[in-house]
Design an enzyme around this catalytic site. Structure first.
Site, short mmCIF file in Angstrom:
data_model
loop_
_atom_site.label_atom_id
_atom_site.label_comp_id
_atom_site.label_asym_id
_atom_site.label_seq_id
_atom_site.Cartn_x
_atom_site.Cartn_y
_atom_site.Cartn_z
N ARG A 19 0.83 -1.22 0.00
CA ARG A 19 0.00 0.00 0.00
C ARG A 19 0.85 1.26 0.00
NH1 ARG A 19 -3.44 -0.64 5.06
NH2 ARG A 19 -1.48 -1.55 5.67
N ASN A 74 -6.01 -2.60 1.73
CA ASN A 74 -6.08 -4.05 1.79
C ASN A 74 -7.54 -4.46 1.78
OD1 ASN A 74 -3.31 -4.45 1.97
ND2 ASN A 74 -3.31 -4.56 4.19
#
Length: 95
Positions: A21, A39
């Site tokens: 991320r 996520n």
């Protein structure tokens, strides 16, 4: 004038717990994109990004590699409606 594109990218493989991320946020912002990355509970990473079509294409290609430590098995890409007024890339909570 450059054409804009908005996409949802879903990355499958070993992509959680490897900094994916943060890597995606940095890479997307460097390309001038806006949107978010997070996520998902089933173990994937989702990115919804908007920007110049060439930059979006470059980001999709980058997602196929990911950061060191990631093992990307598949990258799904779907065009989506643009989100109005977003600036930068946010990391959202797991969905």
């Amino acid at each position: 004038m450059s054409q804009y594109r908005s996409v949802e990218i879903v990355v499958r493989g070993r992509v959680q717990g490897v900094g994916y991320r943060a890597w995606a946020k940095t890479r997307a912002e460097a390309l001038g994109l806006s949107g978010h990355v997070r996520n998902r509970r089933e173990g994937t990473v989702e990115a919804r990004l908007t920007g110049p079509a060439e930059a979006v294409t470059a980001m999709v290609a980058a997602c196929r590699e990911g950061p060191a430590g990631a093992r990307v098995a598949d990258v799904g890409v779907a065009d989506i409606p643009a989100a109005a007024g977003e600036r930068g890339v946010r990391i959202l909570p797991t969905a």
